[in-house]
Design an enzyme around this catalytic site. Structure first.
Site, PDB file in Angstrom:
ATOM      1  CG  ASP A  31      -5.441 -14.820 -19.976  1.00 17.84           C
ATOM      2  OD1 ASP A  31      -4.361 -14.606 -19.297  1.00 17.84           O
ATOM      3  OD2 ASP A  31      -5.099 -15.642 -20.775  1.00 17.84           O
ATOM      4  CB  ILE A  32      -4.656 -15.340 -25.518  1.00 13.70           C
ATOM      5  CG1 ILE A  32      -5.156 -15.800 -26.980  1.00 13.70           C
ATOM      6  CG2 ILE A  32      -3.873 -16.562 -25.014  1.00 13.70           C
ATOM      7  CD1 ILE A  32      -3.875 -15.791 -27.826  1.00 13.70           C
ATOM      8  N   GLY A  94       4.089 -19.533 -10.413  1.00  7.05           N
ATOM      9  CA  GLY A  94       3.373 -19.822 -11.541  1.00  7.05           C
ATOM     10  C   GLY A  94       3.477 -19.033 -12.728  1.00  7.05           C
ATOM     11  CD  GLN A  95       6.398 -13.450 -13.623  1.00  6.46           C
ATOM     12  OE1 GLN A  95       6.815 -13.513 -12.757  1.00  6.46           O
ATOM     13  NE2 GLN A  95       6.251 -12.399 -14.458  1.00  6.46           N
ATOM     14  CG  HIS A 101       0.896 -10.846 -16.246  1.00  4.26           C
ATOM     15  ND1 HIS A 101       2.545 -10.923 -16.645  1.00  4.26           N
ATOM     16  CD2 HIS A 101       0.365 -11.990 -15.948  1.00  4.26           C
ATOM     17  CE1 HIS A 101       2.780 -12.353 -16.307  1.00  4.26           C
ATOM     18  NE2 HIS A 101       1.511 -12.918 -16.023  1.00  4.26           N
ATOM     19  CG  LEU A 102      -3.577  -7.272 -10.824  1.00  5.06           C
ATOM     20  CD1 LEU A 102      -2.992  -6.068 -10.024  1.00  5.06           C
ATOM     21  CD2 LEU A 102      -5.267  -7.131 -11.726  1.00  5.06           C
TER      22      LEU A 102
HETATM   23  P1  5GP Z   1       1.069 -15.994 -15.971  1.00  7.62           P
HETATM   24  O1  5GP Z   1       1.036 -17.732 -16.153  1.00  7.62           O
HETATM   25  O2  5GP Z   1       2.591 -15.555 -16.486  1.00  7.62           O
HETATM   26  O3  5GP Z   1       0.788 -15.621 -14.554  1.00  7.62           O
HETATM   27  O4  5GP Z   1       0.227 -15.386 -17.082  1.00  7.62           O
HETATM   28  C1  5GP Z   1       0.291 -15.234 -18.255  1.00  7.62           C
HETATM   29  C2  5GP Z   1      -1.108 -15.039 -18.829  1.00  7.62           C
HETATM   30  O5  5GP Z   1      -0.731 -14.627 -20.332  1.00  7.62           O
HETATM   31  C3  5GP Z   1      -1.769 -16.492 -19.139  1.00  7.62           C
HETATM   32  O6  5GP Z   1      -2.882 -16.697 -18.390  1.00  7.62           O
HETATM   33  C4  5GP Z   1      -1.935 -16.726 -20.563  1.00  7.62           C
HETATM   34  O7  5GP Z   1      -3.155 -17.112 -21.152  1.00  7.62           O
HETATM   35  C5  5GP Z   1      -1.797 -15.301 -21.318  1.00  7.62           C
HETATM   36  N1  5GP Z   1      -1.222 -14.885 -22.493  1.00  7.62           N
HETATM   37  C6  5GP Z   1      -0.090 -15.712 -22.875  1.00  7.62           C
HETATM   38  N2  5GP Z   1       0.015 -15.381 -24.216  1.00  7.62           N
HETATM   39  C7  5GP Z   1      -0.774 -14.373 -24.541  1.00  7.62           C
HETATM   40  C8  5GP Z   1      -1.084 -13.750 -25.783  1.00  7.62           C
HETATM   41  O8  5GP Z   1      -0.380 -13.765 -26.651  1.00  7.62           O
HETATM   42  N3  5GP Z   1      -2.173 -12.669 -25.631  1.00  7.62           N
HETATM   43  C9  5GP Z   1      -3.024 -12.603 -24.687  1.00  7.62           C
HETATM   44  N4  5GP Z   1      -4.046 -11.696 -24.466  1.00  7.62           N
HETATM   45  N5  5GP Z   1      -2.668 -13.323 -23.464  1.00  7.62           N
HETATM   46  C10 5GP Z   1      -1.677 -14.368 -23.443  1.00  7.62           C
END
Ligand code: 5GP
Ligand code: ZN
Length: 115
Positions: A31-32, A94-95, A101-102
């Protein structure tokens, strides 16, 4: 692949990421913006919006994804200390990225319940 989708582009290698595992069905990458010392995302290569859009035909794919949460946890050395698997789904879940994604989180004691 959905060409506009961030995670489809990461899976295809069009956008760089720190991959820790990949095969013909799934990709795992760091994760970034890590929320724990270890924070890895596992995604299907198939563009599925979220758990709320899963179809019967996705059963084997999701089993494969879940099994590899365990395999990646072993590979990265935190299977024994423990970890958390999270599938944020939709607005209230919170998506923020619209490709299933997991989250695999580890490396510190994680509190419960989530905020
Ligand atoms: P969500 O909030 O949808 O459950 O999780 C999305 C996740 O994707 C977040 O933890 C966010 O930090 C990660 N993320 C968003 N953009 C990028 C990216 O460009 N690269 C990577 N490696 N992770 C990302
Ligand atoms: Zn996608």
């Amino acid at each position: 692949m959905s060409e506009a989708c961030l995670f489809c582009n990461i899976a295809a290698g069009n956008i760089p990421s720190q991959k820790v595992y990949s095969d013909e069905h799934i990709v795992a990458f760091r994760d970034i913006s890590p929320a724990a010392p270890q924070h890895i995302l596992l995604i299907p290569r198939k563009h599925i919006l979220s758990v709320a859009q899963l179809e019967d035909e996705d059963q084997a794919l999701m089993g494969h994804l879940m099994l590899h949460a365990r395999k990646v946890a072993e590979q990265e050395g935190f299977a024994e200390s423990g970890f958390r698997c999270v599938l944020n789904t939709g607005d209230d879940g919170g998506q923020t990225v619209g490709h299933l994604h997991l989250h695999l989180l580890a490396g510190r004691g994680l509190s419960w319940p989530p905020g």
